[in-house]
Design a protein around this motif. Structure first.
Motif, PDB file in Angstrom:
ATOM      1  N   SER A 101     -25.568  13.057  -4.364  1.00 16.62           N
ATOM      2  CA  SER A 101     -26.117  11.792  -4.867  1.00 16.62           C
ATOM      3  C   SER A 101     -25.350  10.580  -4.357  1.00 16.62           C
ATOM      4  CB  SER A 101     -26.135  11.781  -6.392  1.00 16.62           C
ATOM      5  OG  SER A 101     -24.819  11.920  -6.916  1.00 16.62           O
ATOM      6  N   THR A 102     -24.068  10.766  -4.020  1.00 22.25           N
ATOM      7  CA  THR A 102     -23.278   9.658  -3.504  1.00 22.25           C
ATOM      8  C   THR A 102     -22.309  10.163  -2.435  1.00 22.25           C
ATOM      9  OG1 THR A 102     -21.477   9.869  -5.129  1.00 22.25           O
ATOM     10  CG2 THR A 102     -23.333   8.454  -5.732  1.00 22.25           C
ATOM     11  N   VAL A 103     -22.056   9.320  -1.445  1.00 20.37           N
ATOM     12  CA  VAL A 103     -21.040   9.575  -0.417  1.00 20.37           C
ATOM     13  C   VAL A 103     -20.180   8.326  -0.336  1.00 20.37           C
ATOM     14  CG1 VAL A 103     -20.574  10.096   1.999  1.00 20.37           C
ATOM     15  CG2 VAL A 103     -22.620  11.050   0.896  1.00 20.37           C
ATOM     16  N   PHE A 104     -18.861   8.515  -0.256  1.00 19.79           N
ATOM     17  CA  PHE A 104     -17.961   7.366  -0.194  1.00 19.79           C
ATOM     18  C   PHE A 104     -16.926   7.621   0.889  1.00 19.79           C
ATOM     19  CE2 PHE A 104     -14.797   4.278  -1.202  1.00 19.79           C
ATOM     20  CZ  PHE A 104     -15.394   3.296  -1.974  1.00 19.79           C
ATOM     21  N   PHE A 105     -16.909   6.758   1.921  1.00 17.69           N
ATOM     22  CA  PHE A 105     -15.888   6.812   2.960  1.00 17.69           C
ATOM     23  C   PHE A 105     -14.789   5.826   2.576  1.00 17.69           C
ATOM     24  CE2 PHE A 105     -19.664   8.339   5.133  1.00 17.69           C
ATOM     25  CZ  PHE A 105     -19.175   9.332   5.978  1.00 17.69           C
ATOM     26  N   GLY A 106     -13.599   6.368   2.255  1.00 18.37           N
ATOM     27  CA  GLY A 106     -12.498   5.516   1.856  1.00 18.37           C
ATOM     28  C   GLY A 106     -11.285   5.752   2.736  1.00 18.37           C
ATOM     29  N   GLY A 107     -10.228   5.006   2.462  1.00 15.50           N
ATOM     30  CA  GLY A 107      -9.058   5.166   3.319  1.00 15.50           C
ATOM     31  C   GLY A 107      -7.835   4.488   2.766  1.00 15.50           C
ATOM     32  N   GLY A 108      -7.006   4.046   3.697  1.00 15.82           N
ATOM     33  CA  GLY A 108      -7.227   3.923   5.110  1.00 15.82           C
ATOM     34  C   GLY A 108      -8.329   2.917   5.481  1.00 15.82           C
ATOM     35  N   CYS A 141       0.818  -1.220   0.000  1.00 15.82           N
ATOM     36  CA  CYS A 141       0.000   0.000   0.000  1.00 15.82           C
ATOM     37  C   CYS A 141       0.852   1.270   0.000  1.00 15.82           C
ATOM     38  CB  CYS A 141      -0.918  -0.005   1.218  1.00 15.82           C
ATOM     39  SG  CYS A 141      -1.951   1.471   1.332  1.00 15.82           S
ATOM     40  N   ASP A 142       0.524   2.193  -0.925  1.00 17.33           N
ATOM     41  CA  ASP A 142       1.154   3.520  -0.898  1.00 17.33           C
ATOM     42  C   ASP A 142       0.105   4.617  -0.759  1.00 17.33           C
ATOM     43  OD1 ASP A 142       0.015   3.613  -3.452  1.00 17.33           O
ATOM     44  OD2 ASP A 142       1.691   4.751  -4.290  1.00 17.33           O
ATOM     45  N   PHE A 143      -1.084   4.268  -0.259  1.00 13.61           N
ATOM     46  CA  PHE A 143      -2.141   5.254  -0.068  1.00 13.61           C
ATOM     47  C   PHE A 143      -1.745   6.242   1.030  1.00 13.61           C
ATOM     48  CE2 PHE A 143      -5.737   2.171  -1.527  1.00 13.61           C
ATOM     49  CZ  PHE A 143      -5.242   2.218  -2.811  1.00 13.61           C
ATOM     50  N   ASN A 144      -2.450   7.349   1.077  1.00 16.52           N
ATOM     51  CA  ASN A 144      -2.180   8.383   2.075  1.00 16.52           C
ATOM     52  C   ASN A 144      -2.814   7.974   3.406  1.00 16.52           C
ATOM     53  OD1 ASN A 144      -1.162  10.942   2.926  1.00 16.52           O
ATOM     54  ND2 ASN A 144      -3.244  11.741   2.841  1.00 16.52           N
ATOM     55  N   PHE A 188     -13.089  15.368   1.132  1.00 12.35           N
ATOM     56  CA  PHE A 188     -12.760  15.883   2.457  1.00 12.35           C
ATOM     57  C   PHE A 188     -11.686  15.008   3.097  1.00 12.35           C
ATOM     58  CE2 PHE A 188     -17.161  17.190   1.701  1.00 12.35           C
ATOM     59  CZ  PHE A 188     -17.048  18.561   1.916  1.00 12.35           C
ATOM     60  N   GLY A 189     -10.748  15.665   3.797  1.00 11.03           N
ATOM     61  CA  GLY A 189      -9.712  14.926   4.489  1.00 11.03           C
ATOM     62  C   GLY A 189      -8.342  15.163   3.881  1.00 11.03           C
ATOM     63  N   PRO A 190      -7.283  14.805   4.610  1.00 10.45           N
ATOM     64  CA  PRO A 190      -5.920  15.035   4.125  1.00 10.45           C
ATOM     65  C   PRO A 190      -5.626  14.243   2.851  1.00 10.45           C
ATOM     66  CG  PRO A 190      -5.910  13.694   6.118  1.00 10.45           C
ATOM     67  CD  PRO A 190      -7.299  14.187   5.949  1.00 10.45           C
ATOM     68  N   GLY A 191      -5.074  14.941   1.857  1.00  8.01           N
ATOM     69  CA  GLY A 191      -4.728  14.296   0.598  1.00  8.01           C
ATOM     70  C   GLY A 191      -5.889  14.053  -0.336  1.00  8.01           C
ATOM     71  N   ALA A 192      -7.120  14.366   0.080  1.00 13.45           N
ATOM     72  CA  ALA A 192      -8.283  14.115  -0.766  1.00 13.45           C
ATOM     73  C   ALA A 192      -8.280  15.040  -1.982  1.00 13.45           C
ATOM     74  CB  ALA A 192      -9.573  14.312   0.035  1.00 13.45           C
ATOM     75  N   HIS A 193      -8.718  14.511  -3.115  1.00 14.13           N
ATOM     76  CA  HIS A 193      -8.818  15.274  -4.357  1.00 14.13           C
ATOM     77  C   HIS A 193     -10.281  15.625  -4.628  1.00 14.13           C
ATOM     78  CE1 HIS A 193      -4.708  14.597  -6.340  1.00 14.13           C
ATOM     79  NE2 HIS A 193      -4.623  14.116  -5.107  1.00 14.13           N
ATOM     80  N   SER A 194     -10.493  16.735  -5.321  1.00 16.11           N
ATOM     81  CA  SER A 194     -11.840  17.206  -5.636  1.00 16.11           C
ATOM     82  C   SER A 194     -11.886  17.688  -7.077  1.00 16.11           C
ATOM     83  CB  SER A 194     -12.234  18.365  -4.708  1.00 16.11           C
ATOM     84  OG  SER A 194     -12.124  18.012  -3.348  1.00 16.11           O
ATOM     85  N   HIS A 195     -13.093  17.807  -7.603  1.00 21.23           N
ATOM     86  CA  HIS A 195     -13.294  18.343  -8.950  1.00 21.23           C
ATOM     87  C   HIS A 195     -14.667  19.000  -9.036  1.00 21.23           C
ATOM     88  CE1 HIS A 195     -15.033  18.099 -13.035  1.00 21.23           C
ATOM     89  NE2 HIS A 195     -13.850  18.525 -13.380  1.00 21.23           N
ATOM     90  N   VAL A 196     -14.690  20.238  -9.442  1.00 20.09           N
ATOM     91  CA  VAL A 196     -15.951  20.938  -9.693  1.00 20.09           C
ATOM     92  C   VAL A 196     -15.766  21.806 -10.929  1.00 20.09           C
ATOM     93  CG1 VAL A 196     -17.590  22.679  -8.863  1.00 20.09           C
ATOM     94  CG2 VAL A 196     -16.706  20.954  -7.275  1.00 20.09           C
ATOM     95  N   GLY A 197     -16.599  21.591 -11.932  1.00 17.08           N
ATOM     96  CA  GLY A 197     -16.650  22.459 -13.095  1.00 17.08           C
ATOM     97  C   GLY A 197     -15.322  22.666 -13.812  1.00 17.08           C
ATOM     98  N   GLY A 198     -14.528  21.610 -13.940  1.00 13.68           N
ATOM     99  CA  GLY A 198     -13.273  21.729 -14.658  1.00 13.68           C
ATOM    100  C   GLY A 198     -12.106  22.235 -13.824  1.00 13.68           C
TER     101      GLY A 198
END
Length: 405
Positions: free
Chosen positions: A88-95, A46-49, A296-306
């Motif tokens: 419409s969707t929520v995803f709790f990932g990790g970790g 694993c090399d995830f954050n 949301f959270g450390p290292g998390a990526h987001s995208h809105v409108g380009g």
């Protein structure tokens, strides 16, 4: 340890977005990703954050973490247009999200609903380490609004799990599926990894058979990648174990598609099979089809409108930014029309529904003739105006995408 973030342009301290990004907000589905960066131990591949207690250092803790995410949610609610889109969707990932107690995860779900509004049919997924949940925890997660579970199974073979440094017992994920059904979960996924050094074709068949017999409605199967900086990479470098073999990987994929297909699962994305359309992971489809999401959270990526951005990686830095009332975003980039078109092709080509020929430029359109001749894309779909990978095309998907972009 996790790697570094890419470079990008600065983000305003309040996290505000350009007007061009928010102007069409609500025209596409909107999802929320919540990163939970804690693990009891680090798996060798694993090399995830993610961080164990020894790696975490000062300034952040599991106990304080949900409150930090709630602060980021509050900041975000000031940035996005009011009433622009329900979640419409929520995803709790990790970790390992299930290191947080069900009531803490439930409180975050309520916070998301209060600030943005959850769609009536919202999909809420929690990734779960099999060793961190039992019947009682699964009952509580269902009662708090979780609708979908994704269990990290990886393998049913003890020696394969040992190479991966997985701590759960081989039969535990299968028990988790049974407990999840008893708790009322309709949608349950098992995640598998193939190509682990020392794994045989028969080992892989054994893992697939065990997963199928557990009767989840979704199975993900990912090829093992040896990432720089992991314990697995160090062992390969020292010659202690052999690296994954590309030909063996292709054989394992064919075995997966055969066994899963025979059991009634159909691929809808290169690494994902589902028992029905209802079982598709809607959150991941949002990524693959160009939707908007806030991570949301450390290292998390987001995208809105380009516009795409990413948060600072370490939980301590994340906590410090929020304590100062600042956005935790480290940097961002504005995608050009050409970049957005390239990503659309790259992601939609991975889907069983493919992409329309109209999405391709002149040179890429010409390449489809060669792809047809090499049986990499489906001829009947092409005649109907779409590019859809054949089974052979799925094995060579990266090369097909290069031709199309």
């Amino acid at each position: 340890m996790p790697g570094t973030l890419p470079a990008g342009e600065p983000v305003p301290e309040d996290g505000s977005l350009p007007g061009s990004a928010t102007r069409g907000f609500g025209d596409t589905p909107f999802g929320v990703y919540v990163h939970v960066p804690f693990c009891r131990s680090r798996c060798g591949y694993c090399d995830f954050n993610t961080y164990t207690a020894a790696e975490l250092g000062g300034g952040a803790s599991q106990a304080a973490y949900p409150g930090l995410v709630e602060q980021e949610i509050d900041l975000t609610a000031k940035v996005l247009p009011v009433g622009g889109a329900r979640v419409s969707t929520v995803f709790f990932g990790g970790g390992t999200p299930t290191l947080l107690a069900p009531e803490r995860l439930g409180a975050l779900i309520r916070k998301i609903d209060e600030r943005f509004g959850l769609a009536e049919d919202a999909e809420v997924t929690v990734e779960a380490n099999p060793e961190t949940v039992g019947p009682a925890e699964l009952d509580q997660l269902r009662a708090r609004g979780v609708t979908r579970l994704s269990f990290g199974m990886q393998s049913a073979v003890p020696h394969v799990l040992r190479v991966l440094d997985r701590e759960h017992q081989p039969g535990r994920p299968l028990d988790c599926v049974r407990w999840a059904r008893a708790a009322g979960f309709e949608h349950v996924s098992l995640d598998l990894i193939y190509g682990t050094p020392g794994e045989s074709d028969d080992d892989w068949r054994r893992s697939l058979t065990a997963a199928i017999e557990a009767e989840p409605d979704h199975v993900s199967a990912y090829a093992l990648i040896v990432e720089d900086g992991t314990r697995l990479a160090a062992k390969v470098r020292r010659g202690e174990i052999k690296p994954p073999d590309d030909d063996a990987m292709a054989d394992r994929y064919l075995i997966a598609d055969d066994l899963l297909g025979t059991a009634g699962y159909r691929w809808y994305e290169l690494s994902n099979w589902a028992a029905s359309d209802r079982a598709h992971c809607r959150h991941n489809l949002l990524y693959w089809t160009g939707g908007d999401w806030w991570g949301f959270g450390p290292g998390a990526h987001s995208h809105v409108g380009g516009v795409r951005w990413w948060n600072v990686r370490h939980p301590s830095a994340y906590a410090q930014r929020l304590a100062a009332g600042r956005s935790p975003a480290a940097a961002r980039e504005r995608l050009t029309a050409a970049e957005q078109r390239m990503e659309e092709i790259m992601l939609r080509a991975r889907l069983a529904e493919g992409l329309p020929l109209s999405a391709l430029s002149g040179s890429a359109l010409q390449q489809t003739q060669r792809l047809l001749e090499n049986t990499l894309i489906d001829r009947s779909a092409h005649a109907a105006g779409r590019v859809v990978l054949t089974l052979r095309g799925r094995l060579l998907a990266d090369a097909v995408v290069r031709d199309l972009t």
